[in-house]
Design a protein around this motif. Structure first.
Motif, mmCIF file in Angstrom:
data_model
loop_
_atom_site.group_PDB
_atom_site.id
_atom_site.type_symbol
_atom_site.label_atom_id
_atom_site.label_comp_id
_atom_site.label_asym_id
_atom_site.label_seq_id
_atom_site.Cartn_x
_atom_site.Cartn_y
_atom_site.Cartn_z
ATOM 1 N N SER A 286 0.832 -1.200 0.000
ATOM 2 C CA SER A 286 0.000 0.000 0.000
ATOM 3 C C SER A 286 0.867 1.249 0.000
ATOM 4 C CB SER A 286 -0.908 -0.015 1.238
ATOM 5 O OG SER A 286 -1.891 1.002 1.152
ATOM 6 N N GLY A 287 0.221 2.392 -0.125
ATOM 7 C CA GLY A 287 0.925 3.660 -0.072
ATOM 8 C C GLY A 287 1.005 4.176 1.351
ATOM 9 N N ALA A 288 1.947 5.069 1.566
ATOM 10 C CA ALA A 288 2.082 5.682 2.886
ATOM 11 C C ALA A 288 0.845 6.509 3.204
ATOM 12 C CB ALA A 288 3.326 6.564 2.917
ATOM 13 N N ARG A 289 0.480 6.544 4.470
ATOM 14 C CA ARG A 289 -0.645 7.340 4.976
ATOM 15 C C ARG A 289 -2.005 6.898 4.438
ATOM 16 N NH1 ARG A 289 3.372 10.767 3.751
ATOM 17 N NH2 ARG A 289 2.361 11.537 1.886
ATOM 18 N N GLN A 290 -2.126 5.674 3.942
ATOM 19 C CA GLN A 290 -3.431 5.172 3.501
ATOM 20 C C GLN A 290 -4.126 4.362 4.585
ATOM 21 O OE1 GLN A 290 -2.269 3.552 -0.637
ATOM 22 N NE2 GLN A 290 -4.332 4.340 -0.924
ATOM 23 N N GLN A 291 -3.416 4.035 5.686
ATOM 24 C CA GLN A 291 -3.976 3.192 6.729
ATOM 25 C C GLN A 291 -3.271 3.472 8.050
ATOM 26 O OE1 GLN A 291 -2.780 1.493 3.688
ATOM 27 N NE2 GLN A 291 -0.789 2.150 4.477
ATOM 28 N N SER A 292 -4.003 3.297 9.130
ATOM 29 C CA SER A 292 -3.431 3.541 10.454
ATOM 30 C C SER A 292 -4.120 2.655 11.490
ATOM 31 C CB SER A 292 -3.571 5.010 10.850
ATOM 32 O OG SER A 292 -4.946 5.345 10.965
ATOM 33 N N VAL A 293 -3.513 2.602 12.673
ATOM 34 C CA VAL A 293 -4.073 1.831 13.787
ATOM 35 C C VAL A 293 -4.185 2.759 14.986
ATOM 36 C CG1 VAL A 293 -3.804 -0.173 15.284
ATOM 37 C CG2 VAL A 293 -2.964 -0.261 12.930
ATOM 38 N N SER A 294 -5.365 2.793 15.581
ATOM 39 C CA SER A 294 -5.566 3.636 16.766
ATOM 40 C C SER A 294 -5.770 2.775 17.996
ATOM 41 C CB SER A 294 -6.779 4.555 16.571
ATOM 42 O OG SER A 294 -7.966 3.796 16.492
ATOM 43 N N LEU A 295 -5.284 3.284 19.116
ATOM 44 C CA LEU A 295 -5.441 2.637 20.417
ATOM 45 C C LEU A 295 -6.065 3.644 21.370
ATOM 46 C CD1 LEU A 295 -4.839 0.717 22.854
ATOM 47 C CD2 LEU A 295 -2.537 1.694 22.871
ATOM 48 N N GLN A 296 -7.087 3.193 22.120
ATOM 49 C CA GLN A 296 -7.684 4.020 23.166
ATOM 50 C C GLN A 296 -7.838 3.167 24.424
ATOM 51 O OE1 GLN A 296 -11.189 6.313 22.228
ATOM 52 N NE2 GLN A 296 -10.655 6.406 20.077
ATOM 53 N N ALA A 297 -7.297 3.682 25.530
ATOM 54 C CA ALA A 297 -7.475 3.038 26.836
ATOM 55 C C ALA A 297 -8.194 4.050 27.718
ATOM 56 C CB ALA A 297 -6.122 2.660 27.428
ATOM 57 N N ARG A 298 -9.398 3.699 28.164
ATOM 58 C CA ARG A 298 -10.262 4.660 28.874
ATOM 59 C C ARG A 298 -10.456 4.268 30.332
ATOM 60 N NH1 ARG A 298 -15.810 5.192 30.003
ATOM 61 N NH2 ARG A 298 -16.113 3.081 29.242
ATOM 62 N N ASN A 299 -10.244 5.250 31.210
ATOM 63 C CA ASN A 299 -10.533 5.100 32.625
ATOM 64 C C ASN A 299 -12.006 5.454 32.822
ATOM 65 O OD1 ASN A 299 -10.959 5.826 35.441
ATOM 66 N ND2 ASN A 299 -8.736 5.841 35.685
ATOM 67 N N ALA A 300 -12.830 4.481 33.237
ATOM 68 C CA ALA A 300 -14.280 4.697 33.327
ATOM 69 C C ALA A 300 -14.679 5.586 34.495
ATOM 70 C CB ALA A 300 -15.002 3.358 33.423
ATOM 71 N N ASN A 301 -13.771 5.852 35.423
ATOM 72 C CA ASN A 301 -14.081 6.729 36.546
ATOM 73 C C ASN A 301 -13.781 8.185 36.195
ATOM 74 O OD1 ASN A 301 -14.683 7.740 39.101
ATOM 75 N ND2 ASN A 301 -12.634 7.298 39.891
ATOM 76 N N THR A 302 -12.565 8.449 35.744
ATOM 77 C CA THR A 302 -12.161 9.831 35.459
ATOM 78 C C THR A 302 -12.537 10.273 34.051
ATOM 79 O OG1 THR A 302 -9.986 9.177 34.621
ATOM 80 C CG2 THR A 302 -10.183 9.562 37.003
ATOM 81 N N GLY A 303 -12.767 9.304 33.156
ATOM 82 C CA GLY A 303 -13.044 9.645 31.764
ATOM 83 C C GLY A 303 -11.782 9.925 30.959
ATOM 84 N N ARG A 304 -10.644 9.855 31.607
ATOM 85 C CA ARG A 304 -9.384 10.102 30.910
ATOM 86 C C ARG A 304 -9.130 8.995 29.898
ATOM 87 N NH1 ARG A 304 -3.805 8.627 32.702
ATOM 88 N NH2 ARG A 304 -2.383 9.839 31.410
ATOM 89 N N VAL A 305 -8.649 9.395 28.704
ATOM 90 C CA VAL A 305 -8.385 8.428 27.635
ATOM 91 C C VAL A 305 -6.943 8.577 27.165
ATOM 92 C CG1 VAL A 305 -9.032 7.631 25.329
ATOM 93 C CG2 VAL A 305 -10.799 8.493 26.880
ATOM 94 N N TYR A 306 -6.211 7.464 27.208
ATOM 95 C CA TYR A 306 -4.879 7.428 26.584
ATOM 96 C C TYR A 306 -5.098 7.079 25.121
ATOM 97 C CZ TYR A 306 -0.385 5.782 24.973
ATOM 98 O OH TYR A 306 0.754 5.602 24.232
ATOM 99 N N ARG A 307 -4.492 7.876 24.212
ATOM 100 C CA ARG A 307 -4.652 7.648 22.771
ATOM 101 C C ARG A 307 -3.293 7.488 22.098
ATOM 102 N NH1 ARG A 307 -8.914 11.281 23.820
ATOM 103 N NH2 ARG A 307 -10.926 10.543 23.014
ATOM 104 N N SER A 308 -3.269 6.612 21.127
ATOM 105 C CA SER A 308 -2.085 6.444 20.295
ATOM 106 C C SER A 308 -2.544 6.139 18.881
ATOM 107 C CB SER A 308 -1.213 5.297 20.815
ATOM 108 O OG SER A 308 -0.199 4.999 19.883
#
Length: 197
Positions: free
Chosen positions: A91-113
């Motif tokens: 494939s070509g560059a920048r045609q696809q990506s992978v996202s990660l989200q880890a969410r704290n259900a108490n604070t609502g804080r989300v780690y994203r990558s």
């Protein structure tokens, strides 16, 4: 007006018929127009020079791993993406990506990558392995827990770019979620690491 005798017409038809049969015999020896229709399951068709190749690629979220850190509440999140298709991914560059989200259900804080998926990978090969740093208070280990989601995303035009070697054949394995109950069981358990598939 000249007319042909019945004998001449029959002789001409015989010559024509023999020539057609010989041509058909040569065609079946040199060209196999639909080889896949006669091959057993699991055997890839051979390709003919000059004809386009149809790729069968399948990037998939193969696993997600949670690992406890040295301090209470610290967790690292890892994942692996694998090409489960029978063809090489290209494939070509920048045609696809992978996202990660880890969410704290108490604070609502989300780690994203967000990471770019590589532009090439063989059939059955690992495409991307990623591990987050240790995330402080990634989840609430007292009551509310949290969740993790890993997802493969594509450029909207990827299916019309004329390249079948980056057309994902299955969207069913493009997303993986570790639910709250599994996160809580991991946090309260004695294991320092757990892999979800």
């Amino acid at each position: 007006m000249k007319t042909l005798s019945i004998g001449a017409v029959c002789a001409f038809a015989t010559v024509l018929s023999a020539g057609t049969a010989a041509a058909q015999e040569r065609l079946s020896i040199n060209i196999d127009p639909l080889p896949s229709s006669r091959l057993p399951a699991g055997v890839a068709p051979r390709t003919l020079p000059g004809l386009p190749t149809v790729c069968r690629v399948d990037p998939a979220v193969a696993s997600v791993t949670l690992t406890k850190g040295s301090r209470p509440g610290q967790v690292s999140v890892s994942y692996e993406i694998v090409n489960r298709g029978r063809s090489a991914w290209a494939s070509g560059a920048r045609q696809q990506s992978v996202s990660l989200q880890a969410r704290n259900a108490n604070t609502g804080r989300v780690y994203r990558s967000n990471r770019a998926l590589p532009v090439s990978a063989g059939a059955g090969a690992s495409m991307l392995s990623f591990s987050s740093p240790q995330i402080s208070n990634a989840f609430d280990d007292f009551e509310f827990g949290g969740d993790v989601e890993v997802a493969i995303a594509y450029d909207p035009d990827i299916y019309i770019d004329g390249n079948s070697c980056n057309d994902d054949t299955s969207s069913a394995n493009n997303q993986f979620r570790v639910e709250n109950a599994d996160v809580m069981a991991f946090l309260r358990g004695s294991a320092t690491s757990r892999t979800f598939r």
